[in-house]
Design a protein around this motif. Sequence first.
Motif, PDB file in Angstrom:
ATOM      1  N   ALA A  69      -3.704   5.009  -4.061  1.00 33.33           N
ATOM      2  CA  ALA A  69      -2.996   5.690  -5.149  1.00 33.33           C
ATOM      3  C   ALA A  69      -2.055   6.763  -4.588  1.00 33.33           C
ATOM      4  O   ALA A  69      -0.901   6.883  -5.005  1.00 33.33           O
ATOM      5  N   TRP A  70      -2.548   7.506  -3.628  1.00 35.79           N
ATOM      6  CA  TRP A  70      -1.765   8.578  -3.005  1.00 35.79           C
ATOM      7  C   TRP A  70      -0.545   7.991  -2.287  1.00 35.79           C
ATOM      8  O   TRP A  70       0.587   8.460  -2.437  1.00 35.79           O
ATOM      9  N   HIS A  71      -0.789   6.951  -1.510  1.00 35.16           N
ATOM     10  CA  HIS A  71       0.256   6.274  -0.728  1.00 35.16           C
ATOM     11  C   HIS A  71       1.314   5.661  -1.658  1.00 35.16           C
ATOM     12  O   HIS A  71       2.516   5.795  -1.416  1.00 35.16           O
ATOM     13  N   ALA A  72       0.832   5.016  -2.734  1.00 27.95           N
ATOM     14  CA  ALA A  72       1.754   4.374  -3.679  1.00 27.95           C
ATOM     15  C   ALA A  72       2.603   5.427  -4.385  1.00 27.95           C
ATOM     16  O   ALA A  72       3.796   5.215  -4.616  1.00 27.95           O
ATOM     17  N   TRP A  73       1.990   6.565  -4.701  1.00 31.44           N
ATOM     18  CA  TRP A  73       2.759   7.644  -5.354  1.00 31.44           C
ATOM     19  C   TRP A  73       3.938   8.059  -4.478  1.00 31.44           C
ATOM     20  O   TRP A  73       5.078   8.103  -4.938  1.00 31.44           O
ATOM     21  N   ILE A  74       3.670   8.316  -3.206  1.00 33.61           N
ATOM     22  CA  ILE A  74       4.745   8.777  -2.309  1.00 33.61           C
ATOM     23  C   ILE A  74       5.805   7.684  -2.151  1.00 33.61           C
ATOM     24  O   ILE A  74       7.006   7.952  -2.219  1.00 33.61           O
ATOM     25  N   GLY A  75       5.356   6.435  -1.991  1.00 29.81           N
ATOM     26  CA  GLY A  75       6.298   5.331  -1.790  1.00 29.81           C
ATOM     27  C   GLY A  75       7.176   5.080  -3.002  1.00 29.81           C
ATOM     28  O   GLY A  75       8.399   4.944  -2.884  1.00 29.81           O
ATOM     29  N   VAL A  76       6.543   5.035  -4.182  1.00 26.54           N
ATOM     30  CA  VAL A  76       7.312   4.759  -5.396  1.00 26.54           C
ATOM     31  C   VAL A  76       8.229   5.944  -5.712  1.00 26.54           C
ATOM     32  O   VAL A  76       9.373   5.761  -6.127  1.00 26.54           O
ATOM     33  N   MET A  81      13.622   8.298  -5.952  1.00 28.38           N
ATOM     34  CA  MET A  81      14.539   9.345  -5.473  1.00 28.38           C
ATOM     35  C   MET A  81      15.810   8.725  -4.898  1.00 28.38           C
ATOM     36  O   MET A  81      16.877   9.322  -4.952  1.00 28.38           O
ATOM     37  N   ASP A  82      15.673   7.496  -4.341  1.00 32.51           N
ATOM     38  CA  ASP A  82      16.844   6.837  -3.755  1.00 32.51           C
ATOM     39  C   ASP A  82      17.745   6.173  -4.797  1.00 32.51           C
ATOM     40  O   ASP A  82      18.962   6.142  -4.636  1.00 32.51           O
ATOM     41  N   TYR A  83      17.144   5.600  -5.835  1.00 28.48           N
ATOM     42  CA  TYR A  83      17.939   4.745  -6.711  1.00 28.48           C
ATOM     43  C   TYR A  83      18.137   5.270  -8.127  1.00 28.48           C
ATOM     44  O   TYR A  83      19.049   4.819  -8.818  1.00 28.48           O
ATOM     45  N   ILE A  84      17.271   6.166  -8.603  1.00 26.57           N
ATOM     46  CA  ILE A  84      17.394   6.643  -9.985  1.00 26.57           C
ATOM     47  C   ILE A  84      18.079   8.009  -9.970  1.00 26.57           C
ATOM     48  O   ILE A  84      17.488   8.997  -9.541  1.00 26.57           O
ATOM     49  N   LEU A  91      12.419  12.004 -13.697  1.00 22.61           N
ATOM     50  CA  LEU A  91      11.227  12.804 -14.003  1.00 22.61           C
ATOM     51  C   LEU A  91      10.260  12.006 -14.869  1.00 22.61           C
ATOM     52  O   LEU A  91       9.052  11.974 -14.601  1.00 22.61           O
ATOM     53  N   ALA A  92      10.815  11.347 -15.891  1.00 22.13           N
ATOM     54  CA  ALA A  92       9.972  10.555 -16.793  1.00 22.13           C
ATOM     55  C   ALA A  92       9.244   9.452 -16.017  1.00 22.13           C
ATOM     56  O   ALA A  92       8.051   9.230 -16.216  1.00 22.13           O
ATOM     57  N   LEU A  93       9.976   8.777 -15.110  1.00 19.76           N
ATOM     58  CA  LEU A  93       9.364   7.707 -14.315  1.00 19.76           C
ATOM     59  C   LEU A  93       8.285   8.257 -13.378  1.00 19.76           C
ATOM     60  O   LEU A  93       7.238   7.638 -13.197  1.00 19.76           O
ATOM     61  N   HIS A  94       8.558   9.432 -12.798  1.00 20.97           N
ATOM     62  CA  HIS A  94       7.565  10.055 -11.911  1.00 20.97           C
ATOM     63  C   HIS A  94       6.273  10.337 -12.669  1.00 20.97           C
ATOM     64  O   HIS A  94       5.179  10.037 -12.179  1.00 20.97           O
ATOM     65  N   LEU A  96       5.249   8.911 -15.394  1.00 20.50           N
ATOM     66  CA  LEU A  96       4.647   7.622 -15.750  1.00 20.50           C
ATOM     67  C   LEU A  96       3.846   7.046 -14.578  1.00 20.50           C
ATOM     68  O   LEU A  96       2.711   6.584 -14.743  1.00 20.50           O
ATOM     69  N   VAL A  97       4.449   7.082 -13.387  1.00 16.29           N
ATOM     70  CA  VAL A  97       3.784   6.528 -12.202  1.00 16.29           C
ATOM     71  C   VAL A  97       2.497   7.300 -11.899  1.00 16.29           C
ATOM     72  O   VAL A  97       1.452   6.703 -11.605  1.00 16.29           O
ATOM     73  N   ILE A  98       2.551   8.625 -12.028  1.00 17.51           N
ATOM     74  CA  ILE A  98       1.343   9.430 -11.761  1.00 17.51           C
ATOM     75  C   ILE A  98       0.246   9.070 -12.765  1.00 17.51           C
ATOM     76  O   ILE A  98      -0.909   8.829 -12.375  1.00 17.51           O
ATOM     77  N   LEU A  99       0.610   8.985 -14.040  1.00 15.49           N
ATOM     78  CA  LEU A  99      -0.380   8.656 -15.069  1.00 15.49           C
ATOM     79  C   LEU A  99      -0.989   7.284 -14.827  1.00 15.49           C
ATOM     80  O   LEU A  99      -2.208   7.098 -14.902  1.00 15.49           O
ATOM     81  N   VAL A 100      -0.135   6.323 -14.510  1.00 19.14           N
ATOM     82  CA  VAL A 100      -0.596   4.955 -14.259  1.00 19.14           C
ATOM     83  C   VAL A 100      -1.547   4.919 -13.060  1.00 19.14           C
ATOM     84  O   VAL A 100      -2.609   4.300 -13.109  1.00 19.14           O
ATOM     85  N   LEU A 101      -1.180   5.624 -11.988  1.00 16.49           N
ATOM     86  CA  LEU A 101      -2.013   5.617 -10.784  1.00 16.49           C
ATOM     87  C   LEU A 101      -3.349   6.305 -11.011  1.00 16.49           C
ATOM     88  O   LEU A 101      -4.382   5.847 -10.517  1.00 16.49           O
ATOM     89  N   VAL A 102      -3.338   7.402 -11.783  1.00 14.59           N
ATOM     90  CA  VAL A 102      -4.601   8.079 -12.109  1.00 14.59           C
ATOM     91  C   VAL A 102      -5.480   7.133 -12.924  1.00 14.59           C
ATOM     92  O   VAL A 102      -6.693   7.029 -12.690  1.00 14.59           O
ATOM     93  N   GLY A 103      -4.840   6.399 -13.853  1.00 17.05           N
ATOM     94  CA  GLY A 103      -5.570   5.411 -14.645  1.00 17.05           C
ATOM     95  C   GLY A 103      -6.177   4.317 -13.772  1.00 17.05           C
ATOM     96  O   GLY A 103      -7.343   3.949 -13.944  1.00 17.05           O
TER      97      GLY A 103
END
Lengths: 115, 130
Positions: A69-76, A81-84, A91-94, A96-103
């Motif tokens: 989860a930690w690794h995926a957070w940094i990677g995603v 950061m590169d494309y959006i 911010l919204a996507l970040h 979302l990703v944190i919530l999804v990974l915690v889930g």
Amino acid sequence: MVKRILVGAHYGFRDWLAQRITAVVMALYTVLFAVAAASVAGSGFEGWRALFASGFMRFATFVFFVALAWHAWIGVRDIFMDYIKPTGLRLALHVLVILVLVGYLGWAALILGRL
Amino acid sequence: MPEVGIARTRPKYLNLVQIRLPLAGFVSILHRVSGAFLFLFLPLLLWLFGASLGSAESFEQFRQVGGHPLAKLVLLGLLWSYLHHFCCGIRCLLLDMHIGVSREASRRSAVAVLAVSIPLTLILAGALLW
């Protein structure tokens, strides 16, 4: 004059290091998983379940999921950061990703807890 | 001054269709692609993991879902993604430690990533999926 070395502030260094450490943790688990899974190959559901029901394997697998989860957070986050470019969307996507990974982590804990 | 001419003709906006990546760059972008693919399919993998460990009935469900031709195709992609990400990640860690940073060595290690991850994907897919 304030002597501030701008390149040496290490912004992001902690994440960079965390990405590497979690990678090593997952790589070690992968080898453990491969050996363990091969050892119960052919023994069906009972053998597979007994493998993960052992205290050590449950602990190691949970550590793997935390690292994942930690690794995926940094990677995603790096990909976003590169494309959006629009800040609000990013911010919204970040979030979302944190919530999804915690889930996912909670889900993984439930799977391992039921064993 | 030829440098000025070169500077002027440099593309301001990178055209992804026109760029010819060196092999190491190709392997490197696949690291990102495989990582994104793994992230997107985490729910499927977690579901499969949970079903495989839940009960004898859910294990059977796991086998059936995993045996579906479409699922096999996705799992083949995920297997490759994991193995490529794994091998390429080890290459990254070595490069971080300044091992193999020369042009020749980094090209060789990029070839090695493909030479290990692709055959391993085929072997494991043959053993686990088909």
